[in-house]
Design an enzyme around this catalytic site. Structure first.
Site, mmCIF file in Angstrom:
data_model
loop_
_atom_site.group_PDB
_atom_site.id
_atom_site.type_symbol
_atom_site.label_atom_id
_atom_site.label_comp_id
_atom_site.label_asym_id
_atom_site.label_seq_id
_atom_site.Cartn_x
_atom_site.Cartn_y
_atom_site.Cartn_z
ATOM 1 N N LEU A 61 10.347 6.417 -0.111
ATOM 2 C CA LEU A 61 11.075 7.704 -0.200
ATOM 3 C C LEU A 61 11.947 8.150 1.337
ATOM 4 O O LEU A 61 10.983 7.793 1.934
ATOM 5 C CB LEU A 61 10.125 8.683 -0.654
ATOM 6 N N ASP A 62 13.258 8.446 1.086
ATOM 7 C CA ASP A 62 13.759 8.795 2.243
ATOM 8 C C ASP A 62 12.955 9.942 2.813
ATOM 9 O O ASP A 62 12.400 10.801 2.323
ATOM 10 C CB ASP A 62 15.020 9.135 2.084
#
Length: 243
Positions: A61-62
């Site tokens: 996930l960013d």
């Protein structure tokens, strides 16, 4: 100080956590402590494990995004989970908050994405271009609250920054996402994108897992909880992921 993660599911094969926005999943040039480090420490302490802990994120996930991250605790689980993601047998649902109403209530977006690793930014094209990867998602508007729209996103592919750049291309940048065209950052540098649900068949036990990561405990997000009731009434969730 908010907790960097909460455990959602844990067994001998997998560790699934709800990541806070602002935490890196894996190391980068900043050298900041990562979710992987924190989760390894958690496993080492909980099970009194001396020496190195085997723990690998199966996807990313960013940094400014919150929500579900799956780690494999064995090489067998890692290999099989990676295959599930690659074969698109992991169904993902995200929630995103945007300021502009999408033209259509629901729809499918298809773009060709090119990632610039130097600048850490992806560009979306309507037609195929060199080095581009086809990227698809479906979206559905859940409703409006205080000048913002809540969208449910179901990515079909998993490209870097895919949801962020595809929504921006639709002229609906995610709240706080100044990298992709939102007007101002969120005070905590997060963006209002949350990995909410994951559904997949357990790689070892072969049972179906329905995993849910609670929304971040902060006032802006919490006002959207009322849409969960609409969501829970949508019983198609467990059978179909076409949106």
């Amino acid at each position: 100080m908010k907790k960097p993660f909460n455990v959602i599911y844990e067994d001998n094969h997998l560790l699934v956590v709800n990541k806070a926005a602002g935490i890196l999943v894996q190391g980068d040039k900043t050298g900041d402590k990562t979710l992987t480090d924190l989760c390894k420490t958690y496993i080492a302490n909980k099970y009194n494990k001396p020496g190195a802990v085997f723990l690998h994120p199966v996807h990313r996930l960013d940094r400014p995004v919150s929500g579900i991250v799956v780690f494999a605790r064995t090489s067998k689980a890692l290999e099989r989970m990676t295959a599930l993601f690659r074969k698109r047998e992991v169904h993902k649902v995200y929630w995103a908050v945007v300021k502009r109403r999408p033209k259509e209530e629901s729809g499918k977006l298809t773009h060709w994405l090119v990632k610039d690793s130097e600048k850490n930014i992806s560009s979306a094209y309507e037609k195929e271009v060199p080095n581009a990867k086809r990227s698809e998602l479906t979206y559905k508007s859940m409703g409006k609250l205080n000048d913002h729209w809540l969208l449910e996103l179901r990515p079909i592919t998993g490209r870097p920054h895919q949801l962020r750049v595809q929504l921006s291309t639709m002229n609906c940048p995610i709240r706080g996402d100044i990298k992709y065209g939102f007007s101002k950052p969120n005070p905590d540098a997060s963006i209002n994108l949350h990995a909410f649900h994951l559904v997949f068949i357990h790689p070892i036990k072969k049972e179906k897992l329905f995993l849910r990561a609670a929304l971040p405990e902060e006032p802006f997000w919490e006002q959207f909880l009322e849409f969960e009731n609409i969501k829970s009434a949508d019983r198609r969730l467990d059978n179909t992921f076409s949106g």
